[in-house]
Enzyme design. Structure first.
Site, PDB file in Angstrom:
ATOM      1  N   GLN A 239     -46.205 -43.461 -35.760  1.00 31.56           N
ATOM      2  CA  GLN A 239     -44.783 -43.144 -35.644  1.00 31.56           C
ATOM      3  C   GLN A 239     -44.239 -42.315 -36.812  1.00 31.56           C
ATOM      4  O   GLN A 239     -43.206 -41.680 -36.666  1.00 31.56           O
ATOM      5  CB  GLN A 239     -43.970 -44.421 -35.485  1.00 31.56           C
ATOM      6  CG  GLN A 239     -44.284 -45.148 -34.184  1.00 31.56           C
ATOM      7  CD  GLN A 239     -43.513 -46.444 -34.030  1.00 31.56           C
ATOM      8  OE1 GLN A 239     -43.940 -47.480 -34.509  1.00 31.56           O
ATOM      9  NE2 GLN A 239     -42.374 -46.390 -33.378  1.00 31.56           N
TER      10      GLN A 239
ATOM     11  N   ARG B 198     -44.008 -52.644 -44.972  1.00 32.21           N
ATOM     12  CA  ARG B 198     -45.024 -52.894 -43.956  1.00 32.21           C
ATOM     13  C   ARG B 198     -45.379 -51.573 -43.280  1.00 32.21           C
ATOM     14  O   ARG B 198     -44.510 -50.900 -42.734  1.00 32.21           O
ATOM     15  CB  ARG B 198     -44.481 -53.889 -42.923  1.00 32.21           C
ATOM     16  CG  ARG B 198     -45.404 -54.091 -41.765  1.00 32.21           C
ATOM     17  CD  ARG B 198     -44.900 -55.115 -40.740  1.00 32.21           C
ATOM     18  NE  ARG B 198     -45.832 -55.129 -39.636  1.00 32.21           N
ATOM     19  CZ  ARG B 198     -45.522 -54.912 -38.360  1.00 32.21           C
ATOM     20  NH1 ARG B 198     -44.264 -54.740 -37.998  1.00 32.21           N
ATOM     21  NH2 ARG B 198     -46.459 -54.896 -37.446  1.00 32.21           N
TER      22      ARG B 198
ATOM     23  N   HIS C  79     -51.719 -50.914 -35.003  1.00 32.83           N
ATOM     24  CA  HIS C  79     -50.389 -50.712 -34.411  1.00 32.83           C
ATOM     25  C   HIS C  79     -50.532 -49.624 -33.342  1.00 32.83           C
ATOM     26  O   HIS C  79     -49.930 -48.553 -33.423  1.00 32.83           O
ATOM     27  CB  HIS C  79     -49.369 -50.341 -35.491  1.00 32.83           C
ATOM     28  CG  HIS C  79     -47.944 -50.599 -35.115  1.00 32.83           C
ATOM     29  ND1 HIS C  79     -47.090 -51.377 -35.867  1.00 32.83           N
ATOM     30  CD2 HIS C  79     -47.204 -50.183 -34.050  1.00 32.83           C
ATOM     31  CE1 HIS C  79     -45.888 -51.415 -35.292  1.00 32.83           C
ATOM     32  NE2 HIS C  79     -45.935 -50.695 -34.182  1.00 32.83           N
TER      33      HIS C  79
ATOM     34  N   ASN D 204     -50.559 -55.734 -34.106  1.00 32.77           N
ATOM     35  CA  ASN D 204     -49.117 -55.705 -33.861  1.00 32.77           C
ATOM     36  C   ASN D 204     -48.851 -55.794 -32.361  1.00 32.77           C
ATOM     37  O   ASN D 204     -49.270 -54.920 -31.593  1.00 32.77           O
ATOM     38  CB  ASN D 204     -48.508 -54.397 -34.387  1.00 32.77           C
ATOM     39  CG  ASN D 204     -47.013 -54.316 -34.104  1.00 32.77           C
ATOM     40  OD1 ASN D 204     -46.218 -55.060 -34.691  1.00 32.77           O
ATOM     41  ND2 ASN D 204     -46.621 -53.462 -33.171  1.00 32.77           N
ATOM     42  N   GLU D 205     -48.165 -56.845 -31.961  1.00 34.21           N
ATOM     43  CA  GLU D 205     -47.642 -56.969 -30.594  1.00 34.21           C
ATOM     44  C   GLU D 205     -48.697 -56.763 -29.509  1.00 34.21           C
ATOM     45  O   GLU D 205     -48.642 -55.782 -28.740  1.00 34.21           O
ATOM     46  CB  GLU D 205     -46.483 -55.989 -30.388  1.00 34.21           C
ATOM     47  CG  GLU D 205     -45.330 -56.192 -31.343  1.00 34.21           C
ATOM     48  CD  GLU D 205     -44.102 -55.342 -30.981  1.00 34.21           C
ATOM     49  OE1 GLU D 205     -44.214 -54.472 -30.112  1.00 34.21           O
ATOM     50  OE2 GLU D 205     -43.037 -55.573 -31.573  1.00 34.21           O
TER      51      GLU D 205
ATOM     52  N   ASN E 142     -41.855 -60.176 -34.258  1.00 34.94           N
ATOM     53  CA  ASN E 142     -40.963 -59.033 -34.039  1.00 34.94           C
ATOM     54  C   ASN E 142     -39.957 -59.438 -32.971  1.00 34.94           C
ATOM     55  O   ASN E 142     -40.352 -59.891 -31.893  1.00 34.94           O
ATOM     56  CB  ASN E 142     -41.747 -57.811 -33.551  1.00 34.94           C
ATOM     57  CG  ASN E 142     -42.694 -57.265 -34.609  1.00 34.94           C
ATOM     58  OD1 ASN E 142     -42.666 -57.705 -35.769  1.00 34.94           O
ATOM     59  ND2 ASN E 142     -43.526 -56.320 -34.230  1.00 34.94           N
TER      60      ASN E 142
ATOM     61  N   TYR F  29     -36.202 -58.425 -30.956  1.00 36.81           N
ATOM     62  CA  TYR F  29     -35.189 -57.390 -30.707  1.00 36.81           C
ATOM     63  C   TYR F  29     -34.033 -57.806 -29.815  1.00 36.81           C
ATOM     64  O   TYR F  29     -32.927 -57.338 -29.995  1.00 36.81           O
ATOM     65  CB  TYR F  29     -35.848 -56.136 -30.120  1.00 36.81           C
ATOM     66  CG  TYR F  29     -36.635 -55.351 -31.153  1.00 36.81           C
ATOM     67  CD1 TYR F  29     -36.003 -54.408 -31.950  1.00 36.81           C
ATOM     68  CD2 TYR F  29     -37.986 -55.587 -31.357  1.00 36.81           C
ATOM     69  CE1 TYR F  29     -36.695 -53.698 -32.927  1.00 36.81           C
ATOM     70  CE2 TYR F  29     -38.690 -54.878 -32.336  1.00 36.81           C
ATOM     71  CZ  TYR F  29     -38.041 -53.941 -33.112  1.00 36.81           C
ATOM     72  OH  TYR F  29     -38.724 -53.249 -34.077  1.00 36.81           O
TER      73      TYR F  29
ATOM     74  N   GLU G 237     -40.402 -57.399 -37.780  1.00 40.39           N
ATOM     75  CA  GLU G 237     -39.562 -56.315 -37.249  1.00 40.39           C
ATOM     76  C   GLU G 237     -38.300 -56.900 -36.637  1.00 40.39           C
ATOM     77  O   GLU G 237     -38.347 -57.897 -35.918  1.00 40.39           O
ATOM     78  CB  GLU G 237     -40.255 -55.528 -36.118  1.00 40.39           C
ATOM     79  CG  GLU G 237     -41.335 -54.591 -36.570  1.00 40.39           C
ATOM     80  CD  GLU G 237     -41.979 -53.838 -35.410  1.00 40.39           C
ATOM     81  OE1 GLU G 237     -41.295 -53.580 -34.397  1.00 40.39           O
ATOM     82  OE2 GLU G 237     -43.171 -53.528 -35.532  1.00 40.39           O
TER      83      GLU G 237
ATOM     84  N   TRP H  30     -36.844 -52.875 -38.988  1.00 38.13           N
ATOM     85  CA  TRP H  30     -37.408 -51.741 -38.277  1.00 38.13           C
ATOM     86  C   TRP H  30     -36.292 -50.744 -38.073  1.00 38.13           C
ATOM     87  O   TRP H  30     -35.351 -51.069 -37.350  1.00 38.13           O
ATOM     88  CB  TRP H  30     -38.019 -52.167 -36.928  1.00 38.13           C
ATOM     89  CG  TRP H  30     -38.678 -50.975 -36.313  1.00 38.13           C
ATOM     90  CD1 TRP H  30     -38.110 -50.039 -35.494  1.00 38.13           C
ATOM     91  CD2 TRP H  30     -40.021 -50.551 -36.545  1.00 38.13           C
ATOM     92  NE1 TRP H  30     -39.010 -49.047 -35.207  1.00 38.13           N
ATOM     93  CE2 TRP H  30     -40.194 -49.348 -35.836  1.00 38.13           C
ATOM     94  CE3 TRP H  30     -41.103 -51.061 -37.296  1.00 38.13           C
ATOM     95  CZ2 TRP H  30     -41.403 -48.637 -35.848  1.00 38.13           C
ATOM     96  CZ3 TRP H  30     -42.299 -50.366 -37.290  1.00 38.13           C
ATOM     97  CH2 TRP H  30     -42.430 -49.171 -36.568  1.00 38.13           C
TER      98      TRP H  30
ATOM     99  N   GLU I 169     -40.470 -42.756 -31.430  1.00 38.10           N
ATOM    100  CA  GLU I 169     -40.305 -44.031 -30.725  1.00 38.10           C
ATOM    101  C   GLU I 169     -41.103 -44.021 -29.406  1.00 38.10           C
ATOM    102  O   GLU I 169     -40.551 -44.091 -28.313  1.00 38.10           O
ATOM    103  CB  GLU I 169     -38.809 -44.310 -30.521  1.00 38.10           C
ATOM    104  CG  GLU I 169     -38.453 -45.573 -29.764  1.00 38.10           C
ATOM    105  CD  GLU I 169     -39.096 -46.845 -30.277  1.00 38.10           C
ATOM    106  OE1 GLU I 169     -39.361 -46.970 -31.480  1.00 38.10           O
ATOM    107  OE2 GLU I 169     -39.337 -47.737 -29.435  1.00 38.10           O
ATOM    108  N   TRP I 170     -42.420 -43.890 -29.525  1.00 38.90           N
ATOM    109  CA  TRP I 170     -43.340 -44.007 -28.399  1.00 38.90           C
ATOM    110  C   TRP I 170     -42.891 -43.179 -27.195  1.00 38.90           C
ATOM    111  O   TRP I 170     -42.568 -42.014 -27.359  1.00 38.90           O
ATOM    112  CB  TRP I 170     -43.567 -45.500 -28.065  1.00 38.90           C
ATOM    113  CG  TRP I 170     -43.942 -46.287 -29.302  1.00 38.90           C
ATOM    114  CD1 TRP I 170     -43.194 -47.232 -29.937  1.00 38.90           C
ATOM    115  CD2 TRP I 170     -45.148 -46.151 -30.098  1.00 38.90           C
ATOM    116  NE1 TRP I 170     -43.850 -47.708 -31.058  1.00 38.90           N
ATOM    117  CE2 TRP I 170     -45.045 -47.070 -31.176  1.00 38.90           C
ATOM    118  CE3 TRP I 170     -46.297 -45.357 -30.017  1.00 38.90           C
ATOM    119  CZ2 TRP I 170     -46.042 -47.206 -32.149  1.00 38.90           C
ATOM    120  CZ3 TRP I 170     -47.294 -45.503 -30.977  1.00 38.90           C
ATOM    121  CH2 TRP I 170     -47.156 -46.415 -32.015  1.00 38.90           C
TER     122      TRP I 170
ATOM    123  N   PHE J 163     -34.089 -45.490 -34.867  1.00 39.91           N
ATOM    124  CA  PHE J 163     -34.118 -46.866 -35.364  1.00 39.91           C
ATOM    125  C   PHE J 163     -33.996 -46.951 -36.886  1.00 39.91           C
ATOM    126  O   PHE J 163     -33.942 -48.032 -37.436  1.00 39.91           O
ATOM    127  CB  PHE J 163     -35.453 -47.529 -34.985  1.00 39.91           C
ATOM    128  CG  PHE J 163     -35.476 -48.193 -33.639  1.00 39.91           C
ATOM    129  CD1 PHE J 163     -35.090 -49.520 -33.500  1.00 39.91           C
ATOM    130  CD2 PHE J 163     -35.903 -47.510 -32.512  1.00 39.91           C
ATOM    131  CE1 PHE J 163     -35.126 -50.147 -32.267  1.00 39.91           C
ATOM    132  CE2 PHE J 163     -35.938 -48.131 -31.266  1.00 39.91           C
ATOM    133  CZ  PHE J 163     -35.544 -49.455 -31.150  1.00 39.91           C
TER     134      PHE J 163
END
Ligand code: GAL
Length: 460
Positions: free
Chosen positions: A19, A76, A120, A165-166, A295, A297, A368, A414, A421-422, A430
């Site tokens: 990213q 991070r 990630h 990550n996730e 994480n 949101y 995050e 984050w 952003e993907w 963000f």
């Protein structure tokens, strides 16, 4: 000041390699699945890619100076696997090692603790072609070999490791809905990918604990993501639905790590579609995280869908909804961020309490939390008042959880920078630093200045 946090609370900020780094094929780096995914027309909004991203790769000194100016205690970031091992395994790329050494050393010189994520989402493309990525049987061992290279080269200075990550996002968005790399659409593959992600985590942790931890004295864990699911009504059916949704979301990856196996409700509902662990694997998974990385949101209401299934949204349905029989919705009064994620700070507190109860009070690091808004640069400044409101409310809710006894030890915003952003490309912002489009110069937003005060005061 209204809320004081525990001494030694870690205030940080986070990014990930794909990213922010850019330099997608500089200095011997191999391609990752995200490099390839972005080249496929229609996959990423506006055809954006991470080829340059924030050019973090070439701006280490300046970016660390930004962090230092804020008084950040921890940063991070993730390692781009294919920068270190261009083909995913085999030959090590010394220039990749040099880059992360430089970053780590700059951080330490600035008094900032590096928190390093090994994965990630930017899997080396070679591994996708050669061993079927997260679907292949070899991937866990190959991941552990990559982790060994990282522990060997950086473990003398890096004391906080996050394996994956996730895993939920990798599995559901990468292999279920197909909206993230590698773009596969299936009802079954997410459970296979998820299984291998867990095994990869366990192998890397085993290696660290048996060969590195004693002399390097660091800690290692996994970061999972979860939204809160609030029962839509007081009915038992809706309460069960909310619980089921949480077990399919967070329990999927946290139960094996804390209890040694998948949640019973997943095993019952998925049958053979959910791979099973051998006894040895269960043993290696149970207790395999030194901390609970979370994480978080947003929040949604959950209701029982056994007799009235609705189509869920891609990101919002918490997984493959048909496996859960849960309908998700939001309150029309909840404010939304630019991602259309509802701002519900109390959901964060409830989730933290749920984790404390289910997993017996593990130390939690919120690795995050953040929000996208359509920030504008006006007269050289970005007044992101909505973001400050968001952080105030979420940090307050975390403080309340701590007061109730949940051992939250750290918080990472984050993100440090507006970044790639993907699938949304650069359309979603963000960051607490604005990144100017033409020059890529960084401009601290009002939220960065505000966060610096939070850090200085150790609270709000
Ligand atoms: C997380 C992810 C980050 C970032 C964030 C905001 O799921 O780990 O990379 O994109 O969401 O969408």
């Amino acid at each position: 000041m209204i809320q004081q946090f525990p001494a030694n609370f870690i205030w940080g900020s986070a990014t990930s390699s794909y990213q922010v780094e850019g330099a997608w094929k500089a200095d011997g780096k191999g391609p990752s699945i995200w490099d390839v995914f972005c080249l496929i027309p229609g996959k990423v909004k506006n055809g954006d890619t991470g080829e340059i991203a924030c050019d973090h790769y070439n701006r280490i000194a300046a970016d660390v100076a930004l962090m230092k100016a804020m008084g950040l205690k921890a940063y991070r970031f993730s390692i781009a696997w294919s920068r270190i091992l261009p083909a995913g395994r085999g030959a090590v790329n010394q220039q990749g090692i040099d880059f992360y050494n430089k970053l780590i050393n700059e951080l330490l010189a600035a008094g900032i603790e590096p928190w390093v994520t090994l994965y990630h989402w930017d899997l080396p493309a070679a591994l996708e072609f050669e061993i079927d990525g997260w679907l292949g049987n070899e991937i866990a061992a190959v991941f552990a070999d990559y982790a060994e290279v990282c522990f060997t080269h950086f473990g003398d200075r890096v004391k906080n490791w996050i394996t994956i990550n996730e895993a939920w996002v990798v599995a559901i968005l990468g292999y279920g809905h197909g909206v993230f790399a590698p773009g596969k659409k299936s009802n079954d593959l997410p459970y296979v990918a998820g299984h291998n992600l867990l095994l990869a985590h366990a192998q890397a942790v085993h290696l660290y604990r048996t060969q590195f931890q004693q002399q390097q004295e660091g800690c290692i864990g996994i970061t999972n993501n979860c939204d809160w699911r609030e029962p839509l009504t007081d009915s038992n059916a809706d309460k069960d639905a909310a619980q089921r949704a949480l077990e399919f979301f967070l329990g999927w990856f946290a139960d094996p790590v804390y209890k040694g196996d998948y949640p019973a409700v997943m095993k019952e509902r998925l049958g053979d579609r959910l791979p099973s662990f051998t006894e040895a694997e269960k043993k290696s998974l149970k207790g395999s995280s030194d901390f609970f990385g979370l994480n978080h949101y947003t929040t949604m209401y959950a209701s029982d869908a056994t007799n009235n299934k609705e189509e869920g949204s891609v990101y919002g349905n918490g997984g493959l909804s048909e496996d859960q029989d849960v309908n998700l919705s939001i309150d029309a009064d909840w404010k939304l961020t630019d991602m259309q994620w509802a701002i519900v700070p109390w959901g964060c507190k409830k989730l933290l309490q749920w984790i404390a109860e289910r997993y017996n009070n593990p130390a939690v690091f919120i690795t995050e939390n953040g929000c996208a808004f359509d920030d504008q640069l006006v007269d050289g400044k970005v007044d992101d008042a909505e973001r400050i409101e968001f952080f105030k409310a979420y940090i307050t809710s975390i403080g309340e959880a701590i007061d109730l006894g949940v051992p939250v030890k750290g918080y990472f915003i984050w993100s440090l920078l507006d970044n790639f952003e993907w699938a949304s490309g650069y359309s979603k912002k963000f960051g607490i630093h604005y990144v100017e489009k033409e020059t890529l110069n960084r401009i601290p937003k009002a939220s960065a200045l505000w966060y610096a005060d939070v850090i200085k005061n150790n609270g709000l």
